[in-house]
Design a protein around this motif. Sequence first.
Motif, PDB file in Angstrom:
ATOM      1  N   ASN A 140       0.825  -1.205   0.000  1.00 45.86           N
ATOM      2  CA  ASN A 140       0.000   0.000   0.000  1.00 45.86           C
ATOM      3  C   ASN A 140       0.860   1.256   0.000  1.00 45.86           C
ATOM      4  O   ASN A 140       0.568   2.235  -0.687  1.00 45.86           O
ATOM      5  CB  ASN A 140      -0.931   0.008   1.211  1.00 45.86           C
TER       6      ASN A 140
ATOM      7  N   ARG B 146     -12.000   5.113  -1.944  1.00 48.36           N
ATOM      8  CA  ARG B 146     -10.869   5.893  -1.449  1.00 48.36           C
ATOM      9  C   ARG B 146     -11.145   6.429  -0.047  1.00 48.36           C
ATOM     10  O   ARG B 146     -10.219   6.579   0.756  1.00 48.36           O
ATOM     11  CB  ARG B 146     -10.532   7.014  -2.425  1.00 48.36           C
TER      12      ARG B 146
ATOM     13  N   ASN C 273      -6.368   3.059   6.538  1.00 43.44           N
ATOM     14  CA  ASN C 273      -5.005   3.495   6.841  1.00 43.44           C
ATOM     15  C   ASN C 273      -4.868   3.928   8.298  1.00 43.44           C
ATOM     16  O   ASN C 273      -3.905   3.576   8.990  1.00 43.44           O
ATOM     17  CB  ASN C 273      -4.602   4.649   5.923  1.00 43.44           C
TER      18      ASN C 273
ATOM     19  N   GLY D 274      -6.835  -2.354  -6.842  1.00 45.45           N
ATOM     20  CA  GLY D 274      -7.321  -1.034  -6.443  1.00 45.45           C
ATOM     21  C   GLY D 274      -7.198   0.064  -7.459  1.00 45.45           C
ATOM     22  O   GLY D 274      -8.042   0.944  -7.531  1.00 45.45           O
TER      23      GLY D 274
ATOM     24  N   GLN E 198     -10.392   3.701   2.216  1.00 37.89           N
ATOM     25  CA  GLN E 198      -8.954   3.565   2.375  1.00 37.89           C
ATOM     26  C   GLN E 198      -8.420   4.528   3.427  1.00 37.89           C
ATOM     27  O   GLN E 198      -7.492   4.194   4.177  1.00 37.89           O
ATOM     28  CB  GLN E 198      -8.248   3.813   1.034  1.00 37.89           C
TER      29      GLN E 198
END
Length: 439
Positions: free
Chosen positions: A105, A166, A173, A389, A169
């Motif tokens: 990532n 997103r 994270n 992704g 994400q």
Amino acid sequence: AGDVIGVIGVGQNITELIAGREKLAKQLAISNDELRLFKVEQACSASVREKFHANLNHKLYTPLNSILGFIDLLNGQFYGKLNAKQSAYLRQIEKSGNQLMELINDLLGATNLEEATIPLNSKLVKPEEMFRAALTAMANSFTNKNIKLLLVFGDNFPDINIDFFRSRQIVLNLLSNALKYTPSGGKVTITVSRENSFQIRCRITDTGIGIAVDQQDKIFSQFYQPSRLEDSSFFGAGNGLALTRRLVELHGGKIGVESRLGQGSTFWFTLGRNDMEQKEESATSAPVIKPAVVKPEMECIPTANGRRILIAEDNEANMIMLCALLRTRGYDAEVARDGREVLEKAQSLKPDLILMDIRMPVMDGIEATRRLREIDEFKATPIIAVTAGVDPWSWNQLLAAGCSDRLAKPIVSSALFEKLRHYLGTPEAPRCASGDAAV
């Protein structure tokens, strides 16, 4: 005589001006040509970078997908109980797999940050659905480390204009950071409140080691590293937080952190873009807070009673993993290895749902989906696109081809089964799953 000399002098000046203008025009034409060439080269370079990024993503996530899938299968102990040593080894494999995913990532995030833009596919989204999708993906990791994970969410939230994947994400994270630096027995709480008519505010609070004051203004910088890598007060080395900040800002939001060493941290961000008309709520009362704890799925799970899933996949390890995973839940799983075989098997098997890998030989998943939608009996069959992704196909392209939904690699089993429940309904009779993993 004096008049003639004056005319000659003027004529010389005009001639010099004309020559200078012609020279400047030529230079300008050359500059314009160079500018056009530069733009062409830039566009080609961006295209090459995009293709490289997509290919790298696909090559890295495909094997990682099978690794994490087999870990899920073994953790479920569907084929017999693991002894203590086997369980310990599996925990180490899972830890290494998650670390590898973090590194990938970060690597892919670095490539994104170097590019001028990160495209967003924004639409109106129910914020609770996005947060619960992120929590579902992380639930097992928190449970395995014995960390309580809570979501505190108010009622009557407006839909917000975001890119669902997103935005998820961003949450993943920050949850990954919280998981990494919160000791066993700790707690992580996500509190979501309404910022204004089109934005929400999220606070992710952990009981971890905290962040030194002199590092709090640096941790969102790309490639920032602490002066001493062994310094346990450092939080979030690498590129993940820089990418997180970038994604928040692209959504028109802000991000920050509040922390004290030894007393945990709170990462906060706002989310929601104000470039679409959104419905204003008339009610102004304070929301009712409803805490909820995300729990992993139990070993004895509902069975799908033989609902048939056609898996379009050309990677052998992923074929075996997905078939085994689906069969533990009672689904009847069949495999097609390329787009042309998808068309053939779909017509003979009449699947209830198709998991369509987009990158396949002979015929890709987009073309296979288009052709299936031209057949009357498959016009309403759910087709879920399975993509890495940052594959170059936008969600609009997948929708135009006829895809019902999409699932990102590496596939998280809880996210997969949530999609199946959505499109095929809730399985009925519970059982403890077992069975053969052969394709």
